[in-house]
Write an enzyme that holds these catalytic residues in place. Structure first.
Site, mmCIF file in Angstrom:
data_model
loop_
_atom_site.group_PDB
_atom_site.id
_atom_site.type_symbol
_atom_site.label_atom_id
_atom_site.label_comp_id
_atom_site.label_asym_id
_atom_site.label_seq_id
_atom_site.Cartn_x
_atom_site.Cartn_y
_atom_site.Cartn_z
ATOM 1 N N GLY A 1 -18.152 -2.964 -0.061
ATOM 2 C CA GLY A 1 -18.140 -3.082 -1.515
ATOM 3 C C GLY A 1 -17.220 -2.074 -2.165
ATOM 4 N NE ARG A 2 -12.832 -4.490 -4.790
ATOM 5 C CZ ARG A 2 -11.584 -4.905 -4.590
ATOM 6 N NH1 ARG A 2 -10.647 -4.025 -4.337
ATOM 7 N NH2 ARG A 2 -11.287 -6.190 -4.629
ATOM 8 N N GLY A 3 -16.458 0.755 -1.098
ATOM 9 C CA GLY A 3 -17.092 2.063 -0.987
ATOM 10 C C GLY A 3 -18.413 2.184 -1.714
ATOM 11 C CG PHE B 1 -23.143 -1.081 0.127
ATOM 12 C CD1 PHE B 1 -24.427 -1.198 -0.388
ATOM 13 C CD2 PHE B 1 -22.278 -2.157 -0.006
ATOM 14 C CE1 PHE B 1 -24.843 -2.369 -1.005
ATOM 15 C CE2 PHE B 1 -22.684 -3.330 -0.620
ATOM 16 C CZ PHE B 1 -23.974 -3.432 -1.119
ATOM 17 N N PRO C 1 -15.570 -4.491 3.055
ATOM 18 C CG PRO C 1 -15.659 -3.823 5.290
ATOM 19 C CD PRO C 1 -14.698 -4.019 4.152
ATOM 20 C CE1 TYR D 1 -3.280 -2.817 0.254
ATOM 21 C CE2 TYR D 1 -3.327 -2.561 2.639
ATOM 22 C CZ TYR D 1 -3.747 -3.208 1.492
ATOM 23 O OH TYR D 1 -4.645 -4.238 1.589
#
Length: 346
Positions: free
Chosen positions: A216-218, A220, A214, A65
């Site tokens: 959905g890669r943002g 939601f 968790p 990262y």
């Protein structure tokens, strides 16, 4: 609203090997520019310190990262202001990127050790609480990778061993070499493919489950629906977020938003609550660059869902109808379905 309540994140056992963590972890990768411009060490550190003040003690990073190990260094700088003995640091190794953007995965013993020692230096710590291969090297027997990690445990450089994106056979073979504490997999209400194979074997072997992405890669969070993605965001290359696919997938967000209103919460809170209700052995690691989002995410802990509620959410987001593959093209052949290693040598 759930987001307005004062929340202190509780603690749970992650797996059966003794590791105790906060019920919600924190995925630190976004602080170094996965989905947005990277934060400075000071800005990112302030988010981590605030999360700790609310009871979050489980922080997830990787040597992948950020440029030049930015994220591990950022996390390490934040740790200098926190009580180390109360923090659980998870990091990962094994993925390097070539100059043309191709991902290369390595799990050979020499590389395992080299990466671990480098991560200890970047983080500025004497030990890593939970260490994962970021992806499984399909050219190396998993026994060889985990045996080297076992030696690192015996040397006190890591405390617990995890796997990421590993298939059932690989999990079982790895666990026979040294007990696996946690398996990190993508899991959310719109990526549920681990439910039939991965979850049962983890529960059979007493292994905790750490869902990454968790939300959905943002997805939601809703911004990908209502706004253009930042040009620096990796999501502009993600199949689920491509123009034609995001236009199809926005229906799922709209359905979840309606259900969230019914439960007097936000869509991200409902998405996290759905995942938290999958079991006490499930510890999601949502990430954010904003303290306000962190506060709202923790609101998911206060939402109680019935079996009927859970079924309603699952039906609202029929994962078989989601447009686009869940993984970036460059990583697709390293997903758990393909993570089959050669037989043990000798």
């Amino acid at each position: 609203m759930a987001e307005e309540l004062q929340i202190r994140v509780p603690r749970v056992k992650l797996g059966s090997q003794g590791l105790e963590v906060s019920r919600l972890g924190f995925g630190c990768g976004g602080l170094s520019g996965i989905y947005n411009a990277p934060l400075s060490y000071e800005e990112g550190g302030s988010v981590i310190q605030y999360a700790f003040s609310k009871g979050v003690t489980f922080f997830d990073t990787s040597d992948l990262y950020g440029e030049n190990h930015h994220n591990e260094i950022l996390v390490g700088k934040a740790l200098k202001h926190l009580p180390r003995e109360r923090i659980q640091v998870a990091t990962k190794f094994g993925i390097t990127m070539t100059e043309n953007g191709e991902a290369v995965v390595r799990g050979d013993p020499e590389y395992v050790r080299k990466c671990c020692e480098a991560s200890l230096e970047h983080l500025g710590v004497d030990y890593i609480d939970l260490y994962y291969p970021h992806r499984v090297d399909a050219s190396v027997p998993i026994e060889a990778t985990v045996y080297e990690m076992k030696k690192l445990v015996e040397e006190g450089k890591i405390k617990y061993i995890g796997l990421s994106e590993a298939n059932p056979e690989t999990i079982r073979r790895a666990h026979a070499v040294h007990p696996i504490t946690a398996v990190q997999m993508e899991w959310s209400s719109w990526t549920r493919d681990i439910g039939e194979e991965i979850v049962p074997i983890c529960r059979e072997l007493g292994i905790g489950i750490v869902p990454y992405s968790p939300l959905g890669r943002g997805f939601f969070g809703g911004k990908a629906i209502t706004e253009s993605l930042p040009t620096e965001s990796l999501l502009v290359y993600h199949p689920m977020f491509m123009n034609e696919n995001i236009n199809k997938n926005k229906l799922f967000y709209e359905r979840v938003a309606i259900l969230a209103s019914k439960h007097s919460c936000t869509p991200p809170q409902l998405a996290l609550a759905w995942l938290l209700h999958q079991g006490e052995d499930v510890v999601p690691i949502p990430g954010t660059t904003k303290i306000s989002n962190l506060e709202r995410n923790m609101g998911g802990l206060n939402i109680t869902l019935t079996e009927e509620d859970l079924r309603e959410i699952s039906e609202a987001v029929a994962s078989c109808e989601v447009a686009g593959t869940r993984e970036y093209d460059r990583f697709l052949h390293y997903s758990w379905e393909h993570a089959i290693t050669p037989p043990k040598r000798g």
